[in-house]
Design an enzyme around this catalytic site. Structure first.
Site, PDB file in Angstrom:
ATOM      1  N   GLY A  20       7.314  -5.392  -0.323  1.00  0.00           N
ATOM      2  CA  GLY A  20       7.400  -6.029   0.983  1.00  0.00           C
ATOM      3  C   GLY A  20       6.791  -5.156   2.062  1.00  0.00           C
TER       4      GLY A  20
ATOM      5  N   GLY B  74       7.434  -3.951   6.156  1.00  0.00           N
ATOM      6  CA  GLY B  74       8.288  -3.980   7.337  1.00  0.00           C
ATOM      7  C   GLY B  74       7.517  -3.480   8.534  1.00  0.00           C
TER       8      GLY B  74
ATOM      9  N   GLY C  28       6.489   0.260   7.721  1.00  0.00           N
ATOM     10  CA  GLY C  28       5.809   0.702   6.519  1.00  0.00           C
ATOM     11  C   GLY C  28       5.846  -0.329   5.414  1.00  0.00           C
TER      12      GLY C  28
ATOM     13  N   ASP D 103      19.480  -2.764  14.536  1.00  0.00           N
ATOM     14  CA  ASP D 103      18.567  -3.760  13.969  1.00  0.00           C
ATOM     15  C   ASP D 103      19.215  -4.480  12.790  1.00  0.00           C
ATOM     16  OD1 ASP D 103      16.267  -5.230  14.050  1.00  0.00           O
ATOM     17  OD2 ASP D 103      15.034  -3.783  12.976  1.00  0.00           O
TER      18      ASP D 103
ATOM     19  N   VAL E 167       6.734  -1.265   1.379  1.00  0.00           N
ATOM     20  CA  VAL E 167       7.690  -0.864   0.353  1.00  0.00           C
ATOM     21  C   VAL E 167       7.118  -1.176  -1.029  1.00  0.00           C
ATOM     22  CG1 VAL E 167      10.047  -1.079  -0.453  1.00  0.00           C
ATOM     23  CG2 VAL E 167       9.539  -1.393   1.967  1.00  0.00           C
TER      24      VAL E 167
END
Ligand SMILES: *[C@@H]1O[C@H](CO)[C@@H](O)[C@H](O)[C@H]1NC(C)=O
Ligand SMILES: *[C@@H]1O[C@H](CO)[C@@H](O)[C@H](O)[C@H]1NC(C)=O
Ligand SMILES: *[C@@H]1O[C@H](CO)[C@@H](O)[C@H](O)[C@H]1NC(C)=O
Ligand SMILES: *[C@@H]1O[C@H](CO)[C@@H](O)[C@H](O)[C@H]1NC(C)=O
Ligand SMILES: *[C@@H]1O[C@H](CO)[C@@H](O)[C@H](O)[C@H]1NC(C)=O
Ligand SMILES: *[C@@H]1O[C@H](CO)[C@@H](O)[C@H](O)[C@H]1NC(C)=O
Length: 638
Positions: A345, A347, A350, A463, A352
């Site tokens: 994924g 974000g 960065g 968050d 992953v």
């Protein structure tokens, strides 16, 4: 060494020894102090002492010095004086009664409002479930409601701004006193506490309420026994009648060391092993074995060393304690992820990738993007998450800093993030049962509660949203992504932020409207509330494509439904599931209150979710953006 010098040494040592023993004896508070008594408090002993007794007795804090006047034990607070009714040394509790209350006199008034902020929180603990608030109010017009009981006027006459001679006074009891429910003509005069241990038998009659008020309210002083625990950076709490000390926090990682210390040691050992082998080989094996064997030996040694690093990870995963995150080199990270082959994924901070440790377990490797202006997020994340351990917080295994490249290595979460399950797209992710969804919400709540209270430092995440809640193979939720997190001392209630943090839709209103209240841990409570609402509703809170206009913003629609006395309608749900969803919605509505002070704390949220009792309908949580703007004279382009 001459004899005189030895004699001198011996005498010095014996004097030192003597001194330490005497000092010890003096420091022991119990041995020198006998208990004293005053009126019906027969046993006043450590940590309390009576005024006039030896200064060295009792806990060294003036709050523990009790007064005795006319056989009445008196506790002095900066802003108030209370009568001490009982001290229970077995459960570390003390019970107070307001001096204004006369037993049996239903027109007597308490004198002091109980304000938690007046009590030194480092010593006294107010347990929410020990006491219940009692509010005295007055109104300019009569109220017809069963929860407001007619009472004597207990306010200050000079605060009544009205010509009319007639005022109506009431008393009301409840965990949440609804100021918004009050008529415009009403004002709260005083708020007190009454013990809920002796459950108020009858909160709808004045005599019932006064009976509880006269019994008093209770708080705990167990924290005076937390000294050793605090020194060892433990988390001190009262469990039943025991003070317990737990070490969740791996506090032994000075941030400054993360950069260099471990790397130097690691390479130092490897270089040392290399050098020793090469020298031994050159001297001893040169003629016997020849060159190929030497290379084989070196490679073997190096791999052993390498493996042992990964083996210790397993120890770490099992022992959970006192092990620093492991520092990896960039090439190890590359190898681990098979040259960044499988992307999991992306974000804000960065990408992953999926990886695998040599010792077996899968990991998620977050490679920080180049766009990072500085390493603040990175340091923040390692510094925060590297120190903590909780079943509902994702575990950091290691990290890598090499030049401009930074990476974090986590436990791999095979079920991905929660957002996939909140509004499952057809055929893609399986949908979770209501019961599982509820369990997940409870897990997230206790994870956030742990961040707020579990460590010496308060960790504010800033968050909380579905994308940052990861699920392991059993769908246990883990809070992740600490890029925006901040550490604060636990006693800082209001924090300062230079820029608004978070994600629109989950970000608390005080982040952008400064006039609502300061930014505190209540911002996380708000975000959690929005998340909880989405989990309960199984839809995004804001959906422009909803069936009808009124349903576009789910929280306001569902509030109106509940407020109108309608029940939650869910297709194919049994009664138990409906109850669960309703509870989630109610708690969520409490969490997303506009004013931070109206939102419950995270441990209260856990309590509410776990509890069986019917929750009170929260006040209307929101004001349209235009209304806030007008309230505060802000111009908002809508
Ligand atoms: C306090 O109590 C003692 C005995 O319990 C009694 O002798 C004494 O008169 C009392 N003092 C006052 C001021 O009430
Ligand atoms: C008073 O309480 C302390 C603490 O519980 C206890 O150690 C002591 O024996 C008690 N003394 C009397 C006279 O009851
Ligand atoms: C009850 O308390 C009120 C207010 O403190 C006082 O004016 C009144 O005299 C008391 N009544 C009795 C019977 O003590
Ligand atoms: C108060 O409310 C109850 C029911 O809500 C009603 O039966 C009663 O007549 C009302 N009393 C007054 C004085 O309005
Ligand atoms: C009542 O309020 C006035 C003005 O706010 C204040 O000066 C006065 O001290 C108050 N009296 C009491 C008994 O609190
Ligand atoms: C209060 O009384 C004054 C004069 O007695 C009057 O002018 C004023 O309108 C009254 N205010 C209210 C709110 O009744």
């Amino acid at each position: 060494m001459s004899t005189t010098r030895i004699q001198f040494l011996i005498s010095t040592i014996s004097i030192l020894l003597l001194c330490t023993t005497t000092c010890k004896a003096q420091n022991n508070p119990v041995s020198l102090c006998s208990s004293s008594s005053c009126g019906n408090i027969r046993n006043i002993s450590y940590p309390f002492r009576l005024k006039g007794g030896p200064k060295t007795c009792g806990y060294p804090n003036s709050n523990f010095e009790l007064d005795c006047q006319n056989n009445q034990t008196i506790f002095n607070l900066k802003s108030a004086k209370y009568f001490v009714e009982a001290i229970d040394y077995s459960k570390f509790s003390i019970r107070f009664v307001d001096p204004g209350l006369e037993k049996g006199n239903l027109s007597s008034c308490p004198v002091y409002s109980v304000d938690y902020d007046d009590w030194p929180s480092t010593i006294f603990n107010m347990f929410f479930d020990w006491n219940i608030p009692v509010a005295f109010i007055h109104c300019l017009a009569p109220i017809n409601s069963s929860i407001y009981v007619k009472s004597a006027f207990c306010g200050n006459r000079s605060n009544i701004f009205s010509n009319s001679s007639e005022i109506y006074s009431y008393v009301t009891v409840g965990q949440y006193i609804h100021l918004s429910d009050l008529e415009d003509s009403c004002t709260v005069d005083r708020v007190f506490q009454a013990s809920s241990h002796r459950t108020m038998r009858d909160s709808s009659s004045l005599s019932g309420i006064y009976e509880s008020l006269a019994y008093g309210f209770e708080l705990s002083w167990f924290r005076v026994l937390c000294g050793e625990c605090k020194k060892s950076n433990g988390f001190c709490s009262l469990e039943g009648n025991q003070v317990s000390c737990k070490h969740y926090c791996r506090e032994d990682i000075p941030l400054s060391q993360l950069g260099f210390g471990c790397q130097f040691e690691y390479w130092g050992t490897i270089i040392g092993v290399f050098a020793a082998i090469i020298i031994a080989a050159i001297i001893g094996l040169k003629f016997l074995c020849g060159f190929p064997f030497l290379v084989g030996l070196v490679v073997y040694k190096w791999r052993r060393r390498h493996l042992s690093v990964d083996e210790s990870i397993e120890d770490f995963l099992q022992s959970q304690n006192n092990l620093m995150p492991i520092k990896y080199s960039y090439s190890e990270i590359k190898k681990m992820t098979n040259n960044f082959k499988e992307k999991l994924g992306e974000g804000a901070y960065g990408t992953v990738f999926k990886g695998k440790l040599r010792s077996g377990p899968y990991v998620a490797v977050k490679l920080m993007g180049k766009s990072m202006a500085n390493d603040q997020e990175f340091i923040s994340e390692v510094g925060t998450i590297g120190r903590i351990h909780h079943i509902n917080v994702v575990q950091l295994i290691g990290f890598c800093v090499e030049g401009s490249k930074c990476a974090l290595v986590y436990d791999f979460m095979p079920k991905g993030s929660l957002d996939k399950y909140i509004c499952p797209q057809e055929g893609r992710a399986l949908s979770l049962s209501y019961e599982k969804m509820f369990e997940i919400s409870l897990g997230v709540a206790s994870g956030v509660d742990y961040l707020h209270r579990g460590c010496d430092m308060q960790i504010l995440h800033f968050d909380i949203k579905p994308h940052n809640i990861l699920l392991d193979e059993n769908f246990n939720p883990k809070i992740s992504d600490f890029g925006l997190a901040k550490l604060y001392p636990t006693n800082d209630s209001i924090v300062s932020l230079t820029a608004a943090r978070g994600t629109m839709g989950y970000m608390a209103p005080e982040m952008f409207y400064k006039n609502i209240g300061g930014v505190s841990y209540k911002a996380d409570v708000y975000s959690f509330g929005m998340l909880l609402m989405e989990m309960a509703g199984r839809r995004k809170n804001m959906n422009p494509f909803a069936d009808s206009v009124s349903q576009i913003y789910f929280p306001s629609w569902v509030y109106e439904q509940l407020h109108a006395g309608k029940d939650v309608e869910i297709k194919d749900a049994v009664e138990k599931e409906k109850k669960m969803v309703k509870k989630m919605i109610m708690v969520a509505l409490w969490c997303i209150q506009m004013k931070p002070s109206d939102r419950p704390s995270m441990n209260k949220v856990v309590e509410m979710l776990e509890g069986d009792s019917e929750l009170q309908m929260p006040p209307k949580p929101f004001v349209a953006p235009r209304e806030i703007a007008e309230d505060h004279g802000i111009n908002v382009a809508l």
